[in-house]
Design a protein around this motif. Structure first.
Motif, PDB file in Angstrom:
ATOM      1  N   VAL A   1      -8.654   4.940   6.738  1.00 42.59           N
ATOM      2  CA  VAL A   1      -7.232   5.069   6.418  1.00 42.59           C
ATOM      3  C   VAL A   1      -6.731   6.459   6.805  1.00 42.59           C
TER       4      VAL A   1
ATOM      5  N   LEU B   1      -0.371   4.251  -2.287  1.00 43.42           N
ATOM      6  CA  LEU B   1      -1.492   4.998  -1.726  1.00 43.42           C
ATOM      7  C   LEU B   1      -1.010   5.919  -0.614  1.00 43.42           C
TER       8      LEU B   1
ATOM      9  N   ILE C   1     -11.930   4.574   3.016  1.00 37.76           N
ATOM     10  CA  ILE C   1     -10.765   5.451   2.931  1.00 37.76           C
ATOM     11  C   ILE C   1     -10.715   6.427   4.110  1.00 37.76           C
TER      12      ILE C   1
ATOM     13  N   HIS D   1      -7.658   4.225  -6.843  1.00 36.93           N
ATOM     14  CA  HIS D   1      -8.521   3.043  -6.823  1.00 36.93           C
ATOM     15  C   HIS D   1      -9.093   2.763  -8.210  1.00 36.93           C
TER      16      HIS D   1
ATOM     17  N   ARG E   1       0.825  -1.222   0.000  1.00 37.16           N
ATOM     18  CA  ARG E   1       0.000   0.000   0.000  1.00 37.16           C
ATOM     19  C   ARG E   1       0.855   1.266   0.000  1.00 37.16           C
TER      20      ARG E   1
ATOM     21  N   ALA F   1      -7.172   9.418  -3.532  1.00 35.15           N
ATOM     22  CA  ALA F   1      -7.441   8.020  -3.188  1.00 35.15           C
ATOM     23  C   ALA F   1      -8.367   7.370  -4.215  1.00 35.15           C
ATOM     24  N   ARG F   2      -9.379   8.098  -4.648  1.00 38.84           N
ATOM     25  CA  ARG F   2     -10.309   7.521  -5.614  1.00 38.84           C
ATOM     26  C   ARG F   2      -9.641   7.319  -6.973  1.00 38.84           C
TER      27      ARG F   2
ATOM     28  N   CYS G   1      -3.120   1.359   5.892  1.00 39.23           N
ATOM     29  CA  CYS G   1      -3.927   1.522   4.675  1.00 39.23           C
ATOM     30  C   CYS G   1      -4.819   0.327   4.378  1.00 39.23           C
TER      31      CYS G   1
END
Length: 369
Positions: A257, A166, A254, A295, A163, A291-292, A249
């Motif tokens: 996180v 991220l 999210i 993903h 991770r 983050a999106r 993470c």
């Protein structure tokens, strides 16, 4: 010229050489510089006499500190809601240039010494041979100015171990050469004093007209020099913190996180605390779209990554959050940004969704293969 374009005679064949030459601005990229890089790459692609390419930056402080975000801010503010002609043109051409680097048929060696941020990291990451030194400092702190790790960040962050991509994306944590090697951003380490030797050794090669053979020649030169570097890569903080990063993470939500990372803002661990502070003080809205974006592109092809990045980048330029982030950090320098939302929990889902919807009928990078 802000980009010096040179060709060096070798024992056989030619070495193309591109130097970002604006040391006063730490070689920050402008649209003219992006266009100059693209033009040279296009010219050299089909020339049999150009065997390999070296890219570096003028001065000892930086390879490239990123794009000219103040010019992007002016474009964003000039036409609120868009279209933001300069900014959107810059991103389109920059991402096309990045894609060219990633897919180039000839070996490209990047000397990533000194500061490497934003657009500079996009260039480094796209090259086949990526050299870092003891002076290399890398960061993509876009969360602090309400942007996102673009220039292929959606590709290389998603290809980092565990991770860690991220974590670096949402915190903007600063990393060194050891981290770059660990995460795959770089593949060779040299001491900064070996630069002239590198050029000398590359020009001593009897290059072939076969691109794959030349790739082997270039790798051999770089590997030999890396093997006799008089410095050692610094310890990797990312490797040291890898297990903790993966734990922090590892959550379906999210927001969980974010909370886990921000709980370390007062940690005695300086690197971890600074990373947590980057997230805590950055734009809550930007943290969500970073983050999106990661993903949504986790299984995307390279072309799809850049198509997704130009969509998000365009929508960000048409929203006021970015201009405020740049104001606080680089214009007024008060470091007191007035973010639209105080916490990510306050961000409406519909607003976040809007950044991932096409703002035009056809994606300007739809032609990427």
């Amino acid at each position: 010229m802000a980009v010096i374009v040179a060709e060096h005679e070798c024992a056989q064949g030619l070495l193309g050489h591109l130097t970002l030459d604006v040391p006063k601005t730490l070689n920050s990229l402008t649209l003219d510089m992006v266009d100059a890089l693209q033009a040279a790459l296009d010219d050299w692609r089909d020339r049999d006499d150009i065997a390999a390419i070296l890219i570096d930056g003028a001065g000892e402080k930086a390879f490239c500190a990123g794009g000219d975000v103040q010019a992007l801010r002016e474009s964003s503010m000039g036409t609120p809601g868009g279209p933001c002609e300069y900014a959107e043109t810059f991103f389109t051409r920059e991402y096309r240039m990045n894609y060219t680097l990633h897919t180039y048929p000839k070996p490209i060696i990047c000397w990533g010494s000194g500061i490497v941020m934003g657009g500079g990291l996009g260039i480094l990451a796209g090259c086949s041979l990526r050299i870092v030194t003891e002076t290399t400092r890398i960061a993509m702190p876009e969360v602090t100015i309400a942007l996102f790790p673009d220039v292929g960040g959606s590709w290389f962050l998603n290809h980092m171990p565990g991770r860690t991509g991220l974590f670096l994306g949402i915190t903007g944590a600063s990393i060194n050469a050891g981290d770059a090697l660990y995460t795959g951003l770089a593949n060779r380490f040299m001491s900064s004093g070996q630069y002239q030797t590198l050029i000398g050794d590359l020009t001593a090669v009897k290059w072939s007209t076969d691109a794959q053979q030349n790739g082997d020649y270039a790798r051999s030169v770089v590997a030999a020099l890396a093997g006799c570097a008089d410095a050692e890569p610094p310890e990797s903080a990312v490797a040291t913190h890898r297990a903790l990063i993966d734990d922090l993470c590892d959550a379906d939500q999210i927001l969980t996180v974010f909370d886990r990372i921000k709980a370390h803002v007062d940690s005695d661990d300086r690197w971890l605390a600074k990373a947590a502070q980057g997230l805590a003080h950055g734009s809550p809205l930007a943290a969500l779209w970073i983050a999106r974006q990661l993903h949504e592109t986790r299984h995307a092809s390279l072309a799809e990554v850049f198509q997704a990045e130009i969509q998000l980048g365009t929508n960000i330029m048409r929203h006021p959050e970015f201009a405020e982030g740049v104001r606080a950090l680089l214009v007024d320098k008060d470091r007191q940004p007035k973010w639209q939302f105080k916490t990510p929990e306050e961000v409406p889902a519909a607003l976040l969704d809007s950044f991932f919807q096409a703002p035009w009928e056809q994606n300007p990078l739809a032609d990427l293969a």
